[in-house]
Design an enzyme around this catalytic site. Structure first.
Site, PDB file in Angstrom:
ATOM      1  N   ARG A  32       0.792  -1.218   0.000  1.00 17.33           N
ATOM      2  CA  ARG A  32       0.000   0.000   0.000  1.00 17.33           C
ATOM      3  C   ARG A  32       0.833   1.282   0.000  1.00 17.33           C
ATOM      4  O   ARG A  32       0.670   2.133  -0.853  1.00 17.33           O
ATOM      5  CB  ARG A  32      -0.931  -0.002   1.224  1.00 17.33           C
ATOM      6  CG  ARG A  32      -2.140   0.891   1.060  1.00 17.33           C
ATOM      7  CD  ARG A  32      -3.049   0.817   2.269  1.00 17.33           C
ATOM      8  NE  ARG A  32      -3.483  -0.531   2.593  1.00 17.33           N
ATOM      9  CZ  ARG A  32      -4.210  -0.835   3.654  1.00 17.33           C
ATOM     10  NH1 ARG A  32      -4.574   0.112   4.505  1.00 17.33           N
ATOM     11  NH2 ARG A  32      -4.579  -2.070   3.890  1.00 17.33           N
ATOM     12  N   HIS A  78      -7.876  -3.413  -7.731  1.00 15.05           N
ATOM     13  CA  HIS A  78      -7.636  -2.711  -6.463  1.00 15.05           C
ATOM     14  C   HIS A  78      -8.956  -2.466  -5.738  1.00 15.05           C
ATOM     15  O   HIS A  78      -9.507  -1.361  -5.782  1.00 15.05           O
ATOM     16  CB  HIS A  78      -6.932  -1.377  -6.750  1.00 15.05           C
ATOM     17  CG  HIS A  78      -6.297  -0.749  -5.543  1.00 15.05           C
ATOM     18  ND1 HIS A  78      -5.102  -1.176  -5.026  1.00 15.05           N
ATOM     19  CD2 HIS A  78      -6.696   0.279  -4.746  1.00 15.05           C
ATOM     20  CE1 HIS A  78      -4.776  -0.437  -3.976  1.00 15.05           C
ATOM     21  NE2 HIS A  78      -5.737   0.451  -3.783  1.00 15.05           N
ATOM     22  N   TYR A 122     -16.857  14.064 -13.813  1.00 16.49           N
ATOM     23  CA  TYR A 122     -16.690  15.255 -14.647  1.00 16.49           C
ATOM     24  C   TYR A 122     -15.336  15.312 -15.356  1.00 16.49           C
ATOM     25  O   TYR A 122     -15.194  16.038 -16.335  1.00 16.49           O
ATOM     26  CB  TYR A 122     -16.850  16.524 -13.802  1.00 16.49           C
ATOM     27  CG  TYR A 122     -18.201  16.663 -13.154  1.00 16.49           C
ATOM     28  CD1 TYR A 122     -19.368  16.710 -13.917  1.00 16.49           C
ATOM     29  CD2 TYR A 122     -18.318  16.743 -11.778  1.00 16.49           C
ATOM     30  CE1 TYR A 122     -20.605  16.834 -13.320  1.00 16.49           C
ATOM     31  CE2 TYR A 122     -19.555  16.869 -11.170  1.00 16.49           C
ATOM     32  CZ  TYR A 122     -20.697  16.914 -11.944  1.00 16.49           C
ATOM     33  OH  TYR A 122     -21.920  17.042 -11.354  1.00 16.49           O
TER      34      TYR A 122
END
Length: 755
Positions: A32, A78, A122
């Site tokens: 991680r 993931h 967006y």
């Protein structure tokens, strides 16, 4: 019902906790938070780039919605939440954080000011040219693949990075018990250092620093402890002191402007906070030299303007700004990354500059060896087919005869490979005899059977011969590279030089050794009004603003104290303490602003009540009259309260006693006896006597008894008035001062009369 104990496993709690936490820590470190030293990527970044590669989002293709990229990454590789994936995607687009951004974003991906990115629905993204240097050769089998979280897909364990991404872009991450903080470096300098290492594997860190003298931050700035970089690169950890780059320009009305053109990397993505901090310092008069602060930054670059008042020392102001703002900041470096191990898990290690470059070179050796093995195998396979086609064109009539005489493709193929002519109809025995000697390989036979007749054109046959010669030359080159490390290094260096041309930029971060001189505060002494309302909200108001305020506005305040801006406000409370607050620490406000609670400016408890507010300069030249609830009274010189401590005991109090009043008197009033003391008890008894009857004591004394009280009675009010005063006010009521008998302090007192 009997209990089945066969399936009960007994575990030691402490051992289970140790094992579980160790597994968790390793998972956080490796999977991680800490990057791989080879490609410089954390797992989430690697998976995002691979998902984008699978979606075909190369730099020459249209952008795709970020939500689609995040969805593919989360669903396939993931499964740790869309917000963390999108945050990582946004970071890889930031040209103010990375020297070579890995993602080309389209839309609102935030700004250097600290603005957040728009929602993923967006924005759009695609891979950048820098990312392609880490992905282009995946199909050549250069890196191992592993199953994804549910074994439904395969993902690369590491990307075949052809540029030293970890040093170029840097990274940061916090794991369990460790953290990594690798600064970005100039791409051209890092590539030169890698090439220098390949030329001289025994090169020292000192010599490598001829190529990489220090980090190079995308925000520019100045490193002011350049001499400490050697130790940093030797140990793999240390601190970098970064300073904003400034210029001085002429401003309006004879003023000069300090222009900040580059900011420290530590506030990259938070520039607005620096501007806000500078504006607050100017507003609160921490730096009296500052006239105004404004941000004129644009797409062309950073431009923060600090207007300086006339005839002020620019260098001195800069020294102060470096000390008190993030115009100078510290960047802690820790070159921690995951080093690959033989068991495939990898382990965290702190690298120095040389060992980090060494790991990259070893990785390149492995990548390029695998690439050339792939190219060699591919060339040999193609050569086999080309040779078969060339041989076929020489006996094309026989092959046509075999095909026409065969009853199936399998029969014809067997004849081409093994020379089996049984059941094939030949025109002559000679043809059959010749067919038995063909012996093509299986790949050649497949190519011959699939060969179009157009290949029999003379020009096409010539192309086959040319391709054969090219393949032979390529195979010789590939074998030469694979058999000699020096030749392999030549190829690696050649490609690195091409990447340098593509990604190298001029150094942005300047290097120097400099210490900011001490800031010499040149304070302009001015009058300030401290205004405190009945709720304890306190503010400082300029004399000019106070004079413009109307009388109605001033009536809202219980206390108005005129002091100098370099003075201290002294607060005497009913609990017998004196608190001090520097006037410059009290927020400057407009008359209509609310201010700050006095309790938050000093260590007053919530139940404490302020009885007297006075500037220290006035206090120092005065006398104080202390009167307690139990009827004790004394005079104390203001000189007694000269102390640097923010809180002191102002007087001695018996248990259960408290101050009723602290009055400020001038020394002349006390000496001349021009004041009369008036005391009032809870039961309405009052007593008056001249101030000259009150003795002066040290602040540590209790004083003397001023009035005898019944057991249930206590003092509620005390004041000093002019001897001619006819009334005094208590709790909003007007009481007669004339009816107060001027008797000895031992007297019982007389009933006060309400006028």
């Amino acid at each position: 019902m009997s209990q089945n104990t066969d399936n009960i496993i007994q575990l030691d709690f402490s051992e289970e906790m140790k094992t579980s936490f160790r597994d968790y820590a390793i998972s956080v470190i490796v999977s991680r938070a800490v990057p791989d030293v080879r490609d410089g990527l954390k797992p989430v970044q690697r998976r995002i780039l691979y998902a984008m590669k699978e979606l075909g989002l190369s730099p020459d293709k249209p952008h795709r919605k970020s939500a689609r990229i995040v969805g593919d990454t989360m669903g396939k590789y993931h499964p740790h939440g869309d917000s963390s994936i999108y945050d990582a995607l946004v970071h890889m687009t930031e040209d103010y954080s990375l020297n070579a951004p890995l993602v080309d974003g389209h839309g609102n991906f935030g700004s250097i000011d600290g603005d957040g990115a728009a929602a993923m629905r967006y924005t759009e993204a695609r891979l950048s040219p820098a990312a392609m240097t880490m992905l282009e050769n995946l199909e050549k089998g250069l890196v191992p693949f592993a199953p994804n979280f549910d074994d439904s897909e395969k993902e690369p364990e590491v990307l075949p990075a052809m540029i030293p991404n970890l040093l170029i872009n840097g990274t940061t991450g916090i794991a369990v018990g460790m953290a990594t903080n690798i600064p970005p470096h100039n791409p051209g300098e890092v590539i030169d250092a890698v090439i220098a290492y390949m030329d001289r594997p025994g090169i020292s860190v000192d010599k490598l620093m001829d190529y990489v003298p220090a980090p190079d931050f995308p925000t520019g700035g100045i490193i002011v402890n350049a001499s400490e970089m050697r130790e940093l690169y030797e140990k793999g950890e240390g601190k970098i002191r970064l300073r904003a780059k400034t210029e001085v320009e002429k401003g309006d009305n004879g003023r000069k402007n300090i222009i900040i053109t580059e900011i420290p990397y530590t506030i990259s993505g938070n520039k607005a906070k620096l501007v806000e901090n500078l504006a607050n310092l100017a507003r609160e008069k921490v730096f009296d030299e500052i006239y105004d602060v404004r941000d004129e930054s644009s797409k062309e670059g950073v431009r923060i303007v600090i207007e300086v008042k006339k005839d002020r020392d620019i260098e001195n102001l800069l020294n102060g700004l470096y000390k008190k703002t993030q115009m100078e900041d510290t960047y802690g470096v820790n070159l921690l990354a995951i080093k690959p191990s033989e068991n495939g898990n990898g382990e965290p290690k702190v690298f120095n500059l040389k060992s980090m470059i060494e790991e990259f070179v070893l990785f390149q050796e492995d990548l390029y060896t695998r690439e050339y093995q792939f190219l060699l195998a591919k060339a040999k396979k193609r050569l086999e087919i080309v040779e078969g086609l060339m041989k076929a064109t020489d006996v094309i009539d026989l092959i046509i005869e075999i095909l026409r005489g065969s009853s199936s493709v399998k029969q014809a193929k067997a004849c081409l490979i093994e020379g089996i002519t049984a059941d094939i109809k030949f025109k002559s025995a000679a043809s059959e005899k010749q067919a038995k000697t063909l012996l093509f390989t299986e790949n050649q036979a497949d190519a011959i059977l699939a060969m179009p007749l157009s290949k029999l054109i003379g020009l096409e046959i010539l192309k086959l011969h040319e391709e054969n010669d090219t393949l032979l030359a390529s195979i010789a080159d590939y074998e030469k590279v694979l058999s000699n490390v020096k030749e392999l290094y030549k190829v690696i260096k050649g490609r690195l030089r091409e990447y340098k041309k593509q990604f190298a930029t001029a150094r942005r971060t300047m290097l120097t050794d400099a210490e900011a001189s001490a800031y010499v505060e040149k304070v302009v002494i001015e009058d300030i009004y401290i205004c405190i309302d009945r709720f304890g909200y306190t503010k400082a108001v300029d004399a000019a603003a106070f004079s413009r305020a109307g009388e109605d506005a001033k009536k809202d305040f219980s206390y108005i104290i005129k002091v100098k801006n370099v003075d201290k406000l002294c607060i005497f409370t009913n609990t017998g303490s004196m608190h001090q607050v520097r006037v410059d620490k009290i927020p400057r406000c407009r008359m209509k602003d609310k201010g700050t609670l006095i309790h938050s400016l000093c260590k007053m408890e919530n139940q404490d009540e302020g009885l007297l507010y006075v500037g220290f300069e006035d206090l120092f030249e005065s006398m104080l009259m202390f009167t307690t609830k139990s009827g004790y009274i004394k005079l104390v010189s203001g000189v007694e309260f000269e102390t640097a401590r923010l809180q002191v005991a102002a007087t001695k109090l018996d248990a259960g006693d408290e101050l009723v009043d602290v009055s400020l008197l001038t020394a002349s009033e006390v000496l001349a006896g021009t004041k009369k003391v008036i005391l009032l008890t809870d039961q309405g008894l009052s007593l008056g006597f001249p101030i000259s009857d009150v003795s002066e004591f040290k602040k540590t004394s209790r004083g003397v008894k001023a009035i005898s009280l019944d057991k249930k009675d206590f003092l509620v009010f005390a004041t000093a008035v002019e001897p001619s005063a006819e009334t005094f006010t208590y709790n909003g009521k007007t009481l007669s001062a004339k009816r107060v008998r001027n008797r000895k302090r031992a007297a019982k007192g007389q009933k006060a009369t309400l006028e």
